[in-house]
Enzyme design. Sequence first.
Site, mmCIF file in Angstrom:
data_model
loop_
_atom_site.group_PDB
_atom_site.id
_atom_site.type_symbol
_atom_site.label_atom_id
_atom_site.label_comp_id
_atom_site.label_asym_id
_atom_site.label_seq_id
_atom_site.Cartn_x
_atom_site.Cartn_y
_atom_site.Cartn_z
ATOM 1 N N ASN A 9 -49.323 -0.755 -7.148
ATOM 2 C CA ASN A 9 -48.821 0.822 -6.405
ATOM 3 C C ASN A 9 -47.975 0.711 -5.733
ATOM 4 O O ASN A 9 -47.405 -0.411 -4.945
ATOM 5 C CB ASN A 9 -50.420 0.191 -5.075
ATOM 6 C CG ASN A 9 -50.152 1.833 -4.242
ATOM 7 O OD1 ASN A 9 -49.507 2.592 -4.310
ATOM 8 N ND2 ASN A 9 -50.755 1.818 -3.144
ATOM 9 N N LYS A 11 -46.310 3.212 -4.258
ATOM 10 C CA LYS A 11 -46.501 3.294 -3.023
ATOM 11 C C LYS A 11 -44.360 4.190 -3.064
ATOM 12 O O LYS A 11 -44.216 3.728 -4.136
ATOM 13 C CB LYS A 11 -45.959 2.840 -1.407
ATOM 14 C CG LYS A 11 -47.256 1.580 -1.300
ATOM 15 C CD LYS A 11 -46.843 1.002 -0.212
ATOM 16 C CE LYS A 11 -47.990 0.143 -0.610
ATOM 17 N NZ LYS A 11 -49.190 -0.348 1.222
ATOM 18 N N HIS A 95 -56.841 6.228 -1.007
ATOM 19 C CA HIS A 95 -55.921 4.650 -0.107
ATOM 20 C C HIS A 95 -55.711 4.889 1.367
ATOM 21 O O HIS A 95 -56.104 5.692 1.498
ATOM 22 C CB HIS A 95 -54.262 4.219 -0.649
ATOM 23 C CG HIS A 95 -53.776 3.442 -0.684
ATOM 24 N ND1 HIS A 95 -53.357 3.010 0.916
ATOM 25 C CD2 HIS A 95 -53.519 2.239 -1.089
ATOM 26 C CE1 HIS A 95 -52.435 2.031 1.004
ATOM 27 N NE2 HIS A 95 -53.084 1.467 -0.571
ATOM 28 N N GLU A 97 -53.842 4.444 3.466
ATOM 29 C CA GLU A 97 -52.395 4.994 3.667
ATOM 30 C C GLU A 97 -52.519 6.628 4.531
ATOM 31 O O GLU A 97 -51.769 7.693 4.606
ATOM 32 C CB GLU A 97 -51.589 4.988 2.951
ATOM 33 C CG GLU A 97 -50.858 3.425 3.277
ATOM 34 C CD GLU A 97 -50.384 2.495 2.714
ATOM 35 O OE1 GLU A 97 -49.499 3.070 1.660
ATOM 36 O OE2 GLU A 97 -50.404 1.360 2.944
ATOM 37 N N GLU A 167 -60.082 -2.804 0.004
ATOM 38 C CA GLU A 167 -58.760 -3.030 0.671
ATOM 39 C C GLU A 167 -59.195 -3.100 2.129
ATOM 40 O O GLU A 167 -58.746 -2.059 3.144
ATOM 41 C CB GLU A 167 -57.896 -1.903 0.768
ATOM 42 C CG GLU A 167 -57.955 -1.934 -0.775
ATOM 43 C CD GLU A 167 -56.036 -1.145 -1.913
ATOM 44 O OE1 GLU A 167 -55.808 -2.432 -1.436
ATOM 45 O OE2 GLU A 167 -56.031 -0.595 -0.817
ATOM 46 N N GLY A 173 -50.448 -4.807 3.350
ATOM 47 C CA GLY A 173 -48.794 -4.476 3.951
ATOM 48 C C GLY A 173 -48.240 -5.483 5.218
ATOM 49 O O GLY A 173 -47.458 -5.607 5.534
ATOM 50 N N SER A 212 -52.048 -7.981 0.613
ATOM 51 C CA SER A 212 -52.031 -9.121 0.710
ATOM 52 C C SER A 212 -52.155 -9.976 -0.115
ATOM 53 O O SER A 212 -50.822 -10.796 0.050
ATOM 54 C CB SER A 212 -51.233 -8.991 2.688
ATOM 55 O OG SER A 212 -50.712 -8.627 3.498
HETATM 56 C C1 PEP Z 1 -52.019 -1.671 -1.044
HETATM 57 O O1 PEP Z 1 -51.224 -0.655 -0.890
HETATM 58 O O2 PEP Z 1 -53.180 -1.133 -1.486
HETATM 59 C C2 PEP Z 1 -51.890 -2.476 -0.882
HETATM 60 C C3 PEP Z 1 -52.622 -3.668 -1.018
HETATM 61 O O3 PEP Z 1 -50.786 -3.388 -0.398
HETATM 62 P P1 PEP Z 1 -50.190 -4.462 -0.096
HETATM 63 O O4 PEP Z 1 -49.998 -5.355 -1.090
HETATM 64 O O5 PEP Z 1 -48.545 -5.108 0.062
HETATM 65 O O6 PEP Z 1 -50.751 -5.560 0.753
#
Ligand code: PEP
Length: 250
Positions: A9, A11, A95, A97, A167, A173, A212
């Site tokens: 992703n 972003k 997601h 976000e 997630e 992040g 992460s």
């Molecule tokens: C994500 O955006 O779905 C995500 C898991 O981000 P990150 O790997 O940066 O934590």
Amino acid sequence: MRKPIVAGNWKMNGTLESIRELVAGLKAGIGEVNVAEVVVCAPAIYIAEASALTGGTAIALGSQDLSNAASGAYTGEISGSMLNDFNCQYAIVGHSERRHGRGESDQLVAEKFKAAQDSGLTPILCIGELLEEREEGVTEQVCARQMDAVINAYGVAALQNSVIAYEPVWAIGTGKTASPEQAQEVHAFVRSHIAKQDQLVADGVRIQYGGSMNAANAAELLAQPDIDGGLIGGASLKSEDFLTICRAAG
Ligand code: PEP
């Protein structure tokens, strides 16, 4: 056997130039990824370029979001059929976000899930709890509620042509990864929740972990029995790191 699936992703990161470089790096190493399905989810404006760059390769293309509507007066929105025109195969929906950063409700996410499927895209349904929800001990209730929005509206069979991404919001992040045991516990719950309604769907649906995940911690997470891949943010922006994760998936 469930085929592992690793999705990057990106972003709202990158430039035309950096995306070309990133995909070139992925193309150079994708041949060493033997088992896992690999997807990149590009920013909407770069979907056309990413489509041209990944066409004819083993790298599938996804979007980071889509409209719940099929067409019409929805300024700024992008429909599933438009994504289809550019060979997108996947669409992330829900997601964190968007749920927490843009106030998307469980119902809207469910509608986006359906809109993706109606256009022939496979939705990647993101679910997961906030830190305070984990601390309150309601992780399972939150994940169940987010899944039930889809199941109650469209039936458990709708999950057959989808991917679920667990997630934990506190891990996205932040550099704080769920431990393999913490992640496995929730993944097993997610599968058992689906199994209560349909064992075959539960056995077949792929559940990614996201939060992460990186080149150093991927192997341990991906070794868990109910973790079928990863949804990767930050570490998907460096081709070598992303490829290391893909190789760890199988
Ligand atoms: C994500 O955006 O779905 C995500 C898991 O981000 P990150 O790997 O940066 O934590």
